[in-house]
Design a protein around this motif. Structure first.
Motif, mmCIF file in Angstrom:
data_model
loop_
_atom_site.group_PDB
_atom_site.id
_atom_site.type_symbol
_atom_site.label_atom_id
_atom_site.label_comp_id
_atom_site.label_asym_id
_atom_site.label_seq_id
_atom_site.Cartn_x
_atom_site.Cartn_y
_atom_site.Cartn_z
ATOM 1 N N THR A 200 -16.512 5.540 1.915
ATOM 2 C CA THR A 200 -15.299 4.975 1.342
ATOM 3 C C THR A 200 -15.667 4.147 0.120
ATOM 4 O O THR A 200 -16.672 3.452 0.118
ATOM 5 C CB THR A 200 -14.602 4.082 2.376
ATOM 6 O OG1 THR A 200 -14.269 4.875 3.510
ATOM 7 C CG2 THR A 200 -13.344 3.442 1.814
ATOM 8 N N TYR A 201 -14.849 4.236 -0.932
ATOM 9 C CA TYR A 201 -15.091 3.414 -2.108
ATOM 10 C C TYR A 201 -13.786 2.844 -2.630
ATOM 11 O O TYR A 201 -12.703 3.317 -2.304
ATOM 12 C CB TYR A 201 -15.868 4.158 -3.194
ATOM 13 C CG TYR A 201 -15.207 5.401 -3.747
ATOM 14 C CD1 TYR A 201 -14.429 5.347 -4.879
ATOM 15 C CD2 TYR A 201 -15.388 6.638 -3.138
ATOM 16 C CE1 TYR A 201 -13.849 6.486 -5.412
ATOM 17 C CE2 TYR A 201 -14.813 7.777 -3.650
ATOM 18 C CZ TYR A 201 -14.043 7.694 -4.785
ATOM 19 O OH TYR A 201 -13.461 8.826 -5.293
ATOM 20 N N VAL B 169 -10.367 4.860 -1.695
ATOM 21 C CA VAL B 169 -10.517 6.299 -1.520
ATOM 22 C C VAL B 169 -11.406 6.548 -0.305
ATOM 23 O O VAL B 169 -12.537 6.054 -0.253
ATOM 24 C CB VAL B 169 -11.128 6.963 -2.771
ATOM 25 C CG1 VAL B 169 -11.265 8.461 -2.565
ATOM 26 C CG2 VAL B 169 -10.286 6.666 -4.000
ATOM 27 N N VAL B 170 -10.875 7.286 0.661
ATOM 28 C CA VAL B 170 -11.643 7.697 1.826
ATOM 29 C C VAL B 170 -11.852 9.198 1.677
ATOM 30 O O VAL B 170 -10.966 9.990 1.991
ATOM 31 C CB VAL B 170 -10.906 7.371 3.141
ATOM 32 C CG1 VAL B 170 -11.739 7.783 4.338
ATOM 33 C CG2 VAL B 170 -10.547 5.898 3.205
ATOM 34 N N PRO B 171 -13.044 9.597 1.178
ATOM 35 C CA PRO B 171 -13.285 11.024 0.960
ATOM 36 C C PRO B 171 -13.374 11.789 2.275
ATOM 37 O O PRO B 171 -13.693 11.212 3.317
ATOM 38 C CB PRO B 171 -14.616 11.077 0.222
ATOM 39 C CG PRO B 171 -14.987 9.693 -0.096
ATOM 40 C CD PRO B 171 -14.149 8.788 0.735
ATOM 41 N N ASN C 39 -7.894 18.228 -1.171
ATOM 42 C CA ASN C 39 -9.270 18.391 -0.697
ATOM 43 C C ASN C 39 -9.565 17.564 0.546
ATOM 44 O O ASN C 39 -10.692 17.547 1.030
ATOM 45 C CB ASN C 39 -10.264 18.042 -1.804
ATOM 46 C CG ASN C 39 -10.167 16.603 -2.249
ATOM 47 O OD1 ASN C 39 -9.325 15.846 -1.773
ATOM 48 N ND2 ASN C 39 -11.016 16.227 -3.178
ATOM 49 N N GLY C 40 -8.584 16.842 1.077
ATOM 50 C CA GLY C 40 -8.762 16.063 2.293
ATOM 51 C C GLY C 40 -9.023 14.585 2.060
ATOM 52 O O GLY C 40 -9.087 13.812 3.007
ATOM 53 N N ASP C 41 -9.173 14.165 0.812
ATOM 54 C CA ASP C 41 -9.391 12.752 0.503
ATOM 55 C C ASP C 41 -8.103 11.971 0.750
ATOM 56 O O ASP C 41 -7.015 12.423 0.413
ATOM 57 C CB ASP C 41 -9.819 12.554 -0.952
ATOM 58 C CG ASP C 41 -11.181 13.142 -1.258
ATOM 59 O OD1 ASP C 41 -11.857 13.611 -0.322
ATOM 60 O OD2 ASP C 41 -11.564 13.142 -2.439
ATOM 61 N N PRO D 227 0.824 -1.210 0.000
ATOM 62 C CA PRO D 227 0.000 0.000 0.000
ATOM 63 C C PRO D 227 0.860 1.262 0.000
ATOM 64 O O PRO D 227 1.931 1.306 0.592
ATOM 65 C CB PRO D 227 -0.796 -0.114 1.301
ATOM 66 C CG PRO D 227 0.067 -0.926 2.201
ATOM 67 C CD PRO D 227 0.858 -1.851 1.303
ATOM 68 N N ALA D 228 0.382 2.276 -0.705
ATOM 69 C CA ALA D 228 1.006 3.605 -0.703
ATOM 70 C C ALA D 228 -0.121 4.607 -0.501
ATOM 71 O O ALA D 228 -1.039 4.681 -1.310
ATOM 72 C CB ALA D 228 1.736 3.863 -2.009
ATOM 73 N N THR D 229 -0.056 5.368 0.587
ATOM 74 C CA THR D 229 -1.138 6.283 0.953
ATOM 75 C C THR D 229 -0.699 7.719 0.770
ATOM 76 O O THR D 229 0.435 8.084 1.085
ATOM 77 C CB THR D 229 -1.558 6.051 2.415
ATOM 78 O OG1 THR D 229 -1.927 4.673 2.564
ATOM 79 C CG2 THR D 229 -2.735 6.910 2.804
ATOM 80 N N ARG D 230 -1.625 8.532 0.253
ATOM 81 C CA ARG D 230 -1.383 9.972 0.123
ATOM 82 C C ARG D 230 -2.686 10.699 0.455
ATOM 83 O O ARG D 230 -3.764 10.154 0.312
ATOM 84 C CB ARG D 230 -0.886 10.322 -1.268
ATOM 85 C CG ARG D 230 -1.922 10.164 -2.357
ATOM 86 C CD ARG D 230 -1.363 10.590 -3.725
ATOM 87 N NE ARG D 230 -2.381 10.600 -4.735
ATOM 88 C CZ ARG D 230 -2.794 9.555 -5.430
ATOM 89 N NH1 ARG D 230 -2.243 8.380 -5.208
ATOM 90 N NH2 ARG D 230 -3.735 9.663 -6.331
ATOM 91 N N THR D 231 -2.555 11.949 0.875
ATOM 92 C CA THR D 231 -3.719 12.794 1.164
ATOM 93 C C THR D 231 -3.776 13.890 0.119
ATOM 94 O O THR D 231 -2.804 14.621 -0.086
ATOM 95 C CB THR D 231 -3.620 13.397 2.574
ATOM 96 O OG1 THR D 231 -3.498 12.322 3.519
ATOM 97 C CG2 THR D 231 -4.848 14.212 2.905
ATOM 98 N N GLU D 232 -4.909 13.988 -0.560
ATOM 99 C CA GLU D 232 -5.115 15.004 -1.588
ATOM 100 C C GLU D 232 -5.364 16.364 -0.939
ATOM 101 O O GLU D 232 -5.633 16.458 0.264
ATOM 102 C CB GLU D 232 -6.304 14.620 -2.477
ATOM 103 C CG GLU D 232 -6.127 13.311 -3.213
ATOM 104 C CD GLU D 232 -5.066 13.383 -4.287
ATOM 105 O OE1 GLU D 232 -4.892 14.443 -4.907
ATOM 106 O OE2 GLU D 232 -4.395 12.358 -4.505
#
Length: 93
Positions: A63-64, A56-58, A38-40, A31-36
């Motif tokens: 979550t989708y 994606v956790v908006p 807009n907060g997603d 897994p590689a996680t980043r925060t956009e």
């Protein structure tokens, strides 16, 4: 009665599908996680260089999950042929 039976079957199937989508990935998926901006929060799961799934956790909303359905390592419009591309987890208990 005609409407109640299909609705009841749908709820029963949804109750059975409680496994986390991450459980369907290979054990070596990294897994590689980043925060956009807009907060997603976006988590990409890769095996080697091939993209397997995106979670994606908006900032607001459910979550989708987006899958690479055709196995080419990219998520594109070709993946949506033959079924939905985006999956939402509707129930959790």
């Amino acid at each position: 009665m005609r409407i109640a039976l299909p609705f009841a079957l749908t709820l029963a199937l949804a109750a059975c599908a409680t496994a986390a989508p991450e459980a369907m990935l290979p054990e070596n998926a990294a897994p590689a996680t980043r925060t956009e901006a807009n907060g997603d929060v976006v988590t990409e799961y890769r095996v080697g260089d091939r993209l397997q799934m995106v979670k994606v956790v908006p900032f607001r909303g459910a979550t989708y999950y987006i899958y690479d359905r055709n196995g080419d390592g990219r998520i594109d419009e070709k993946d949506s042929q033959g079924g939905p591309l985006t999956y939402y987890k509707l129930f959790r208990w």
